[in-house]
Motif scaffolding. Structure first.
Motif, PDB file in Angstrom:
ATOM      1  N   PHE A 130       0.320 -15.157  -8.862  1.00 13.81           N
ATOM      2  CA  PHE A 130      -0.603 -14.720  -7.816  1.00 13.81           C
ATOM      3  C   PHE A 130       0.103 -14.643  -6.464  1.00 13.81           C
ATOM      4  N   ILE A 131       0.920 -15.639  -6.175  1.00 16.28           N
ATOM      5  CA  ILE A 131       1.636 -15.648  -4.897  1.00 16.28           C
ATOM      6  C   ILE A 131       2.644 -14.501  -4.839  1.00 16.28           C
ATOM      7  N   VAL A 132       3.386 -14.310  -5.924  1.00 20.29           N
ATOM      8  CA  VAL A 132       4.369 -13.221  -5.986  1.00 20.29           C
ATOM      9  C   VAL A 132       3.675 -11.870  -5.844  1.00 20.29           C
ATOM     10  N   MET A 133       2.540 -11.711  -6.538  1.00 21.75           N
ATOM     11  CA  MET A 133       1.810 -10.444  -6.489  1.00 21.75           C
ATOM     12  C   MET A 133       1.338 -10.137  -5.072  1.00 21.75           C
ATOM     13  N   GLU A 134       0.779 -11.143  -4.399  1.00 24.94           N
ATOM     14  CA  GLU A 134       0.274 -10.912  -3.047  1.00 24.94           C
ATOM     15  C   GLU A 134       1.420 -10.586  -2.085  1.00 24.94           C
ATOM     16  N   ASN A 135       2.565 -11.243  -2.247  1.00 24.30           N
ATOM     17  CA  ASN A 135       3.723 -10.925  -1.400  1.00 24.30           C
ATOM     18  C   ASN A 135       4.222  -9.505  -1.667  1.00 24.30           C
ATOM     19  N   ARG A 136       4.207  -9.129  -2.938  1.00 25.74           N
ATOM     20  CA  ARG A 136       4.665  -7.785  -3.340  1.00 25.74           C
ATOM     21  C   ARG A 136       3.746  -6.702  -2.803  1.00 25.74           C
ATOM     22  N   ASN A 137       2.450  -6.971  -2.782  1.00 30.13           N
ATOM     23  CA  ASN A 137       1.469  -5.958  -2.389  1.00 30.13           C
ATOM     24  C   ASN A 137       1.160  -5.960  -0.893  1.00 30.13           C
ATOM     25  N   LYS A 138       1.777  -6.860  -0.147  1.00 35.43           N
ATOM     26  CA  LYS A 138       1.463  -6.970   1.283  1.00 35.43           C
ATOM     27  C   LYS A 138       1.739  -5.652   2.000  1.00 35.43           C
ATOM     28  N   GLY A 139       0.732  -5.147   2.678  1.00 40.01           N
ATOM     29  CA  GLY A 139       0.887  -3.900   3.428  1.00 40.01           C
ATOM     30  C   GLY A 139       0.636  -2.650   2.616  1.00 40.01           C
ATOM     31  N   LYS A 140       0.467  -2.790   1.286  1.00 45.87           N
ATOM     32  CA  LYS A 140       0.225  -1.622   0.448  1.00 45.87           C
ATOM     33  C   LYS A 140      -1.257  -1.265   0.430  1.00 45.87           C
ATOM     34  N   THR A 141      -1.537   0.014   0.259  1.00 45.58           N
ATOM     35  CA  THR A 141      -2.920   0.482   0.190  1.00 45.58           C
ATOM     36  C   THR A 141      -3.341   0.640  -1.267  1.00 45.58           C
ATOM     37  N   ALA A 142      -4.489   0.087  -1.607  1.00 44.20           N
ATOM     38  CA  ALA A 142      -4.985   0.167  -2.980  1.00 44.20           C
ATOM     39  C   ALA A 142      -5.356   1.602  -3.340  1.00 44.20           C
ATOM     40  N   LYS A 143      -5.089   1.990  -4.573  1.00 42.74           N
ATOM     41  CA  LYS A 143      -5.429   3.336  -5.054  1.00 42.74           C
ATOM     42  C   LYS A 143      -6.835   3.382  -5.650  1.00 42.74           C
ATOM     43  N   ILE A 144      -7.313   2.241  -6.116  1.00 38.92           N
ATOM     44  CA  ILE A 144      -8.626   2.181  -6.774  1.00 38.92           C
ATOM     45  C   ILE A 144      -9.572   1.397  -5.873  1.00 38.92           C
ATOM     46  N   ASN A 145     -10.456   2.101  -5.209  1.00 33.68           N
ATOM     47  CA  ASN A 145     -11.375   1.476  -4.258  1.00 33.68           C
ATOM     48  C   ASN A 145     -12.842   1.631  -4.655  1.00 33.68           C
ATOM     49  N   SER A 146     -13.086   2.230  -5.805  1.00 34.79           N
ATOM     50  CA  SER A 146     -14.446   2.371  -6.328  1.00 34.79           C
ATOM     51  C   SER A 146     -14.357   2.494  -7.845  1.00 34.79           C
ATOM     52  N   PHE A 147     -15.480   2.366  -8.503  1.00 39.15           N
ATOM     53  CA  PHE A 147     -15.466   2.494  -9.964  1.00 39.15           C
ATOM     54  C   PHE A 147     -15.239   3.938 -10.401  1.00 39.15           C
ATOM     55  N   GLN A 148     -15.488   4.882  -9.514  1.00 33.68           N
ATOM     56  CA  GLN A 148     -15.170   6.273  -9.822  1.00 33.68           C
ATOM     57  C   GLN A 148     -13.649   6.460  -9.895  1.00 33.68           C
ATOM     58  N   ASP A 149     -12.919   5.687  -9.096  1.00 30.12           N
ATOM     59  CA  ASP A 149     -11.450   5.767  -9.093  1.00 30.12           C
ATOM     60  C   ASP A 149     -10.837   5.099 -10.325  1.00 30.12           C
ATOM     61  N   LEU A 150     -11.597   4.225 -10.975  1.00 32.66           N
ATOM     62  CA  LEU A 150     -11.089   3.478 -12.134  1.00 32.66           C
ATOM     63  C   LEU A 150     -11.141   4.352 -13.380  1.00 32.66           C
ATOM     64  N   THR A 151      -9.991   4.745 -13.901  1.00 31.55           N
ATOM     65  CA  THR A 151      -9.957   5.593 -15.096  1.00 31.55           C
ATOM     66  C   THR A 151     -10.153   4.743 -16.348  1.00 31.55           C
ATOM     67  N   TYR A 152     -10.455   5.409 -17.462  1.00 32.81           N
ATOM     68  CA  TYR A 152     -10.623   4.694 -18.725  1.00 32.81           C
ATOM     69  C   TYR A 152      -9.292   4.083 -19.181  1.00 32.81           C
ATOM     70  N   GLN A 153      -8.203   4.780 -18.904  1.00 39.03           N
ATOM     71  CA  GLN A 153      -6.888   4.251 -19.272  1.00 39.03           C
ATOM     72  C   GLN A 153      -6.596   2.957 -18.514  1.00 39.03           C
ATOM     73  N   THR A 154      -6.896   2.946 -17.220  1.00 40.90           N
ATOM     74  CA  THR A 154      -6.674   1.738 -16.419  1.00 40.90           C
ATOM     75  C   THR A 154      -7.607   0.619 -16.864  1.00 40.90           C
ATOM     76  N   ALA A 155      -8.857   0.975 -17.186  1.00 34.24           N
ATOM     77  CA  ALA A 155      -9.815  -0.019 -17.667  1.00 34.24           C
ATOM     78  C   ALA A 155      -9.304  -0.697 -18.936  1.00 34.24           C
ATOM     79  N   PHE A 156      -8.744   0.102 -19.832  1.00 39.80           N
ATOM     80  CA  PHE A 156      -8.203  -0.454 -21.081  1.00 39.80           C
ATOM     81  C   PHE A 156      -6.997  -1.346 -20.795  1.00 39.80           C
ATOM     82  N   MET A 157      -6.154  -0.929 -19.864  1.00 37.90           N
ATOM     83  CA  MET A 157      -4.965  -1.723 -19.524  1.00 37.90           C
ATOM     84  C   MET A 157      -5.367  -3.062 -18.891  1.00 37.90           C
ATOM     85  N   ILE A 158      -6.408  -3.047 -18.077  1.00 43.52           N
ATOM     86  CA  ILE A 158      -6.918  -4.305 -17.524  1.00 43.52           C
ATOM     87  C   ILE A 158      -7.435  -5.184 -18.661  1.00 43.52           C
TER      88      ILE A 158
END
Length: 274
Positions: A130-158
């Motif tokens: 969790f700490i590594v992930m947050e440091n890695r993502n610091k300053g990055k903009t999320a690509k998925i900001n709504s459930f419409q943005d969440l694809t079925y492929q990404t849902a399966f990967m999650i």
């Protein structure tokens, strides 16, 4: 004696309700609490109890998100109803991997991993992640900001990330949130999708445990189970609201550090009493 057992069930319900939704592992905490506050029940009942108590937590999600998850609301437009059904379809897709693994390997997983050593290691490991992930993502903009943005492929990967939670101490919410953020989701959508994924997963896991245990409960066992579920429901409402409010202004590093400290304390404690 019966009052003492009900007080234990209340304590376990509090632990379940708080830790189920925070990425710190409810099952891991339940195993650890059981080391100190043991229910006067069979091992078979306790194994079932630690899973079925989660039904109380699930009802909290159903209550808090009833409108968002209800595709039949007369207040919704046709498009909104379709969007709601899309959320459910993505939840089903995400739940498939863990559902398959749970049915095929449930007993084997419990036999191998249901111990404090596993809990301690996974608490520390995912805390670091969790700490590594947050440091890695610091300053990055999320690509998925709504459930419409969440694809079925990404849902399966999650959903594949969620499979990691079969190992106690990992945290189902932790694994799904971690996976979702790594795949480009915002913290808010990652948390909500984790909540929604829990509905079919926990209902399925609870049904599986109940069938294996059987339905020949004593009156005391029923009282313990219902008490734990009701308390878990009440505390889950509080925990979910807290997490959603917290992540609007904060990242998950605090949970990472909490996991690491707790994991180290677990190892230290059991090393001292060995």
């Amino acid at each position: 004696m019966q009052i003492i057992e009900l007080l234990k069930a209340i304590l376990l319900g509090i632990v379940e309700g708080i830790t189920e939704w925070l990425p710190i592992s409810s099952t891991g905490h339940m195993i650890l609490v059981d080391e100190f506050v043991k229910l006067n029940a069979s091992e078979e009942f306790k194994e079932m109890f630690f899973v079925v108590i989660q039904l109380g937590a699930i009802l909290a999600v159903c209550l808090l998100y009833f409108n968002k998850l209800n595709p039949f609301s007369p207040k919704k437009t046709k498009q909104e109803k379709l969007d709601t059904m899309q959320i459910w379809y993505k939840v089903v897709v995400g739940a498939i991997p863990l559902g398959v693994i749970g049915v095929l390997f449930d007993d084997k997983i419990d036999e191998i991993f249901y111990n404090y050593q596993t809990v301690a290691v996974t608490l520390i490991l995912y805390g670091i992640l969790f700490i590594v992930m947050e440091n890695r993502n610091k300053g990055k903009t999320a690509k998925i900001n709504s459930f419409q943005d969440l694809t079925y492929q990404t849902a399966f990967m999650i959903g594949l990330f969620q499979v990691l939670s079969v190992i106690p101490g990992t945290s189902r919410s932790g694994a799904t949130i971690l996976g979702a953020i790594l795949l480009g989701s915002s913290r808010y959508i990652a948390a909500e999708y984790s909540f929604f994924l829990s509905i079919p997963v926990m209902f399925g896991a609870s049904a599986l445990k109940l069938v294996k245990f059987g339905f020949n409960f004593s009156s005391m066992e029923i009282a313990i189970l219902l008490t734990g579920m009701i308390v878990a429901f009440l505390l889950s409402v509080v925990a979910i609201r807290f997490l959603i409010g917290y992540i609007k202004k904060n990242d998950f590093k605090a949970f990472g550090w909490y996991r690491i400290v707790l994991g180290v304390l677990v190892i230290a404690y059991f090393a001292l009493i060995a």
